[in-house]
Design a protein around this motif. Sequence first.
Motif, PDB file in Angstrom:
ATOM      1  N   LYS A 130      63.351  38.473  -8.711  1.00 33.45           N
ATOM      2  CA  LYS A 130      63.267  37.172  -9.387  1.00 33.45           C
ATOM      3  C   LYS A 130      63.217  36.042  -8.367  1.00 33.45           C
ATOM      4  O   LYS A 130      62.469  35.075  -8.528  1.00 33.45           O
ATOM      5  CB  LYS A 130      64.476  37.003 -10.314  1.00 33.45           C
ATOM      6  N   PRO A 156      66.396  31.977  -9.882  1.00 32.24           N
ATOM      7  CA  PRO A 156      67.141  32.547 -11.022  1.00 32.24           C
ATOM      8  C   PRO A 156      68.341  31.709 -11.448  1.00 32.24           C
ATOM      9  O   PRO A 156      68.966  32.008 -12.451  1.00 32.24           O
ATOM     10  CB  PRO A 156      67.576  33.917 -10.488  1.00 32.24           C
ATOM     11  N   ARG A 167      59.071  31.063 -14.156  1.00 36.41           N
ATOM     12  CA  ARG A 167      59.881  32.057 -14.855  1.00 36.41           C
ATOM     13  C   ARG A 167      59.093  32.683 -16.005  1.00 36.41           C
ATOM     14  O   ARG A 167      59.129  33.903 -16.213  1.00 36.41           O
ATOM     15  CB  ARG A 167      61.155  31.398 -15.372  1.00 36.41           C
TER      16      ARG A 167
END
Length: 558
Positions: A514, A520, A543
């Motif tokens: 991520k 994140p 995202r």
Amino acid sequence: MMRRNVLFIMCDQLRFDYLSCAGHRTLDTPNIDRLASRGVRFTNAYVQSTVCGPSRMSAYTGRYVRSHGSTQNGVPLRVGEPTLGDHLREVGVRCALIGKTHMAADDEGMERLGIDRSSIIGVHIAECGFEPFERDDGLHPSTAYDPDPAYDAYLREHGFDADNPWEHWANSGEGRNGENFNGWLLVHADKAARIPEEHSETPYMTRRAMRFIEEAEAAGQSWCAHLSYIKPHWPYIVPAPYHAMFGKQDVQPAVRSEAERLSPNPVYGAFQEERYSRNFSRDEVRETVIPCYMGLIKQIDDQLGHLFAFMEERGLFENTMIVFTSDHGDYLGDHWLGEKYMFHDVSVKVPMIVYDPSKEADASRGTTSDALVEMIDLAPTFLDHFGGKAKPHILEGRSLLSLLRAQSSGAWRRYAISEYDFSADMARLKLNLPVGDCKLYMITDGHFKLIHGEATPPMLFDVTNDPRELNDRGRDPASAETVAHLRRALFHWLATPRNRITVEDSWLTADDDKMRHFDPLVGPGVLIGYWDEAELAGQHEARRKWLEETELPVNQQP
């Protein structure tokens, strides 16, 4: 799947070279040799400290002394330090002690946390995580290690009564007219112990190990039995007939030179001046004590013959890993020293034989390995043998299974490391050092060995060209680069301890993918470091795209 077991045999103060399979010319150890013929004998096995307590705490935690903190005999292993027993219980293994641990319990820590020492948890904490099936640390029964040994009760039951039957009978010599000779005194090492051989410590503890195995097998349990003999550790006294099996003709010449006494490294010189070193530097003492030391080893080998026959009868060699080792060696006058505390091979290197019952280990049976292995490797090996999940964030050793099964590729380990804190020794006073400056570290790459202390000059041995370690090159300008290289390796090791034991590395790396695509930390109430709405909107878009590409189910989306 067949149940798996471990028999973990540890002697106390047994040198690596006092076995016939290791080349001793007159001491015959056929049962230990047969174990070596069925497994792998490691010729470069190093302990993490050259004194009982810290060495054993490293064996039982799989961690270096700098990590577990039990730096000297009597220094408790702190509450909360994970142990072999803890790890094996998690995978359904009954882990029991039969013999010695030299463990000092952290009573203060248990009291602070409100843990009753007599509770199940308290017993595990106080006994290195083991179930104390039979603890026997020897020494005086009033010691903190083992205040109420069952062996003393056993002796009394068989008519050997005294305030301290361990000392009065099992570890004292008997004269021709029934005299009681103090077994602590080296001069009496040539006399038979007052106890009949079958009632002495080594046979007694062997029988107790058999009893535990019978009990665990009857219950259908997977087990790890730590059979921990307190011999050939002093008092140097052995029952008949072992007291007369060897004589001064069997005593090998001392490994030492006069040059070692001329301007030695200060800490080495201080240990040369200790009473035990001065006495063991005398031929008369060596010729009296070493035959007894050999007799104690011979008795252990004979008892292991009985134990192995017991296991063969029950088919236990088919599913039981067997390890034979020691917690450290014994100088016996080599290098003008007695006891163990320094880092010559006769002290810091130990015998290590590992029998792996699996078919995958067939190719390595009866071989030797010169890989650098450490005592801390045993705990992860046992966990691996039982099929447990590896715990590299806690266990600083490495499983030996790849070596046992000839699966290792490339370098196994670049360095082996040992530590000793001599602040409780007379050497600290002789050198007038503060407690904090009394730590010694040994590091070896298998070719050179460096002993480093902050307040003393380095010691360096070229163990390839000087395997007897008679020439200290630590202060030789020509060796400066070698010293510097090994120091850099040591300092790197000191700077990278595994002290984060509460979470695995995966706890830190789980969000790596991520992080490569978006931040994140973007979430409800967490907006760290963003400048404006446009920057934040960019992260939300990143995202969204990542989620589309990975196609995670809704319940797994961050």
